[in-house]
Design a protein around this motif. Structure first.
Motif, PDB file in Angstrom:
ATOM      1  N   VAL A  87       3.578   8.709  -2.087  1.00 10.61           N
ATOM      2  CA  VAL A  87       4.586   7.780  -2.597  1.00 10.61           C
ATOM      3  C   VAL A  87       4.063   7.089  -3.853  1.00 10.61           C
ATOM      4  CG1 VAL A  87       5.865   5.674  -2.091  1.00 10.61           C
ATOM      5  CG2 VAL A  87       5.599   7.419  -0.327  1.00 10.61           C
ATOM      6  N   ASP A  88       4.803   7.230  -4.949  1.00 12.93           N
ATOM      7  CA  ASP A  88       4.416   6.623  -6.219  1.00 12.93           C
ATOM      8  C   ASP A  88       5.044   5.236  -6.301  1.00 12.93           C
ATOM      9  OD1 ASP A  88       3.895   5.926  -8.788  1.00 12.93           O
ATOM     10  OD2 ASP A  88       4.780   7.722  -9.705  1.00 12.93           O
ATOM     11  N   ILE A  89       4.174   4.214  -6.334  1.00  7.92           N
ATOM     12  CA  ILE A  89       4.749   2.857  -6.420  1.00  7.92           C
ATOM     13  C   ILE A  89       4.576   2.270  -7.824  1.00  7.92           C
ATOM     14  CG2 ILE A  89       4.569   2.394  -3.949  1.00  7.92           C
ATOM     15  CD1 ILE A  89       2.151   0.578  -4.594  1.00  7.92           C
ATOM     16  N   PRO A 123       9.808  10.888  -0.694  1.00  5.27           N
ATOM     17  CA  PRO A 123       8.813  10.967   0.384  1.00  5.27           C
ATOM     18  C   PRO A 123       8.934   9.855   1.431  1.00  5.27           C
ATOM     19  CG  PRO A 123       7.762  10.579  -1.767  1.00  5.27           C
ATOM     20  CD  PRO A 123       9.208  10.845  -2.031  1.00  5.27           C
ATOM     21  N   ILE A 124       9.413   8.675   1.032  1.00  6.48           N
ATOM     22  CA  ILE A 124       9.581   7.599   2.028  1.00  6.48           C
ATOM     23  C   ILE A 124      10.708   7.955   2.983  1.00  6.48           C
ATOM     24  CG2 ILE A 124      10.457   5.236   2.320  1.00  6.48           C
ATOM     25  CD1 ILE A 124       8.467   4.233   0.639  1.00  6.48           C
ATOM     26  N   VAL A 136       0.873  -1.175   0.000  1.00  7.90           N
ATOM     27  CA  VAL A 136       0.000   0.000   0.000  1.00  7.90           C
ATOM     28  C   VAL A 136       0.907   1.221   0.000  1.00  7.90           C
ATOM     29  CG1 VAL A 136      -1.679   1.328   1.339  1.00  7.90           C
ATOM     30  CG2 VAL A 136      -1.858  -1.174   1.213  1.00  7.90           C
ATOM     31  N   ALA A 137       0.657   2.113  -0.930  1.00 13.21           N
ATOM     32  CA  ALA A 137       1.527   3.282  -1.033  1.00 13.21           C
ATOM     33  C   ALA A 137       1.222   4.262   0.094  1.00 13.21           C
ATOM     34  CB  ALA A 137       1.313   3.953  -2.368  1.00 13.21           C
ATOM     35  N   PRO A 138       2.227   4.616   0.893  1.00 14.11           N
ATOM     36  CA  PRO A 138       2.016   5.700   1.860  1.00 14.11           C
ATOM     37  C   PRO A 138       1.689   6.989   1.087  1.00 14.11           C
ATOM     38  CG  PRO A 138       4.116   4.568   2.232  1.00 14.11           C
ATOM     39  CD  PRO A 138       3.574   4.084   0.923  1.00 14.11           C
ATOM     40  N   THR A 166      12.984  -3.307   4.196  1.00 14.52           N
ATOM     41  CA  THR A 166      11.611  -3.691   3.879  1.00 14.52           C
ATOM     42  C   THR A 166      10.801  -2.550   3.269  1.00 14.52           C
ATOM     43  OG1 THR A 166      10.983  -3.110   6.123  1.00 14.52           O
ATOM     44  CG2 THR A 166      11.463  -5.429   5.706  1.00 14.52           C
ATOM     45  N   ASP A 167      11.460  -1.408   3.028  1.00 12.74           N
ATOM     46  CA  ASP A 167      10.724  -0.254   2.505  1.00 12.74           C
ATOM     47  C   ASP A 167      10.815  -0.187   0.990  1.00 12.74           C
ATOM     48  OD1 ASP A 167       9.779   1.162   4.952  1.00 12.74           O
ATOM     49  OD2 ASP A 167      11.894   0.829   5.408  1.00 12.74           O
ATOM     50  N   ASN A 168      10.286  -1.242   0.346  1.00 14.63           N
ATOM     51  CA  ASN A 168      10.361  -1.288  -1.113  1.00 14.63           C
ATOM     52  C   ASN A 168       9.111  -1.972  -1.648  1.00 14.63           C
ATOM     53  OD1 ASN A 168      11.183  -4.294  -1.051  1.00 14.63           O
ATOM     54  ND2 ASN A 168      12.761  -3.288   0.187  1.00 14.63           N
TER      55      ASN A 168
END
Ligand code: SAM
Length: 275
Positions: free
Chosen positions: A16-18, A114-115, A11-13, A34-36
């Motif tokens: 944040v563009d995923i 942004p992350i 889920v994109a915070p 794990t932030d990917n």
């Protein structure tokens, strides 16, 4: 899913563009974070196909960062760090390395992801006392970094500062003039300051690098490996400290000399502002 963690929620915070890969998250995946997201892991895996040792290389880049901060604090008496393209927090972070040697070290992190912003807020809250701060800004707009009140509040620009541009200049295209923008920051620092650079090298394995650049482009990421001369140009007229611009494994190794210094495809160098 390979080595490294995974963000199960996908889920994109907010903000944040995923849908496109981000360098901070690809690098986080290589380091086992794990932030990917799927798009980052796909690009990270494509890189690893072309350069199987890429995770080790990323770790060697981090080990260099630890070595150089330790060196600057102990040998050069540096107390202030401006770390641009600081990345998703990892262990140890730059401020931890610096502050474990000298409690009065001051660190300003800068990133435009942004992350990284979200994590850095938490990290700054936990580190307390205003000695470690974060500015959300873009290297391509150095004036905005220099004008940010957090910078003036945290660092004394009358005293030497180490400007850290570690594994980040390859994310700036030639047309955005990474030499000019980094120079603007260098010019704002007093004599006795340092600039620290690592940069993926075009000249270690050009064929593999071409594949990686292709994979980055397909993932929506800018990646510009540069040759040794292109990296040396960043240091301009500052005085390179020994051993100069060398493969990252050969920059003052803290153990025995590496069997193959060319095994990690990063150029590394440190220079001091004269005067
Ligand atoms: N410096 C850390 C290290 O070496 O471990 C992290 C390097 S990571 C590969 C690159 C970082 O640069 C990412 O966190 C990315 O968000 C950041 N970055 C990319 N382009 C940037 C720009 N134009 N301005 C500021 N930060 C940027």
């Amino acid at each position: 899913d390979g080595a490294g963690g995974r963000n199960e929620r996908e889920v994109a915070p907010p903000g944040v563009d995923i849908t496109v890969a981000h360098s901070a998250r690809v690098y986080d995946w290589w380091l086992g974070g794990t932030d990917n997201f799927a798009v980052d892991r796909a690009v990270g895996a494509a890189f690893a196909e072309a350069i199987p040792d890429i995770r080790t290389m990323a770790r060697e880049n981090r080990r260099f960062l630890d070595r150089v901060v330790d060196h600057l604090v102990r040998e050069a008496g540096v107390r202030q760090f401006l770390d641009i393209g600081s990345g998703i927090p990892t262990s140890p972070n730059l401020h931890e390395v610096a502050q474990r040697t000298t409690a009065d070290a001051r660190v300003v992190y800068v990133d435009n992801d942004p992350i990284v912003l979200a994590h850095s807020r938490a990290l700054i809250r936990d580190s307390g006392a205003g000695a470690t701060e974060y500015i959300h800004a873009d290297l391509r707009d150095p004036a905005s970094i220099l004008a940010d009140p957090v910078l003036a509040r945290t660092l004394d620009l009358g005293q030497p500062v180490a400007l850290m541009l570690v594994a980040m200049l390859m994310l700036i295209a030639d047309e955005d003039d990474p030499w000019g923008t980094s120079r603007e920051l260098m010019d704002a620092l007093p004599p006795g300051s340092y600039v620290v650079i690592t940069h993926p090298g075009q000249d270690f394995d050009p064929a593999a690098m071409a594949k990686v650049v292709g994979a980055a482009g397909r993932g929506g990421m800018t990646l510009v490996p540069r040759d040794r001369a292109g990296v040396e140009r960043f240091f301009a007229d500052w005085e390179l400290v020994e051993p100069g611009v060398v493969p990252v494994l050969a920059w003052r190794p803290d153990g025995p000399p590496p069997a193959d210094p060319n095994a990690a495809y990063y150029w590394a160098g440190v220079a001091r502002k004269p005067g």
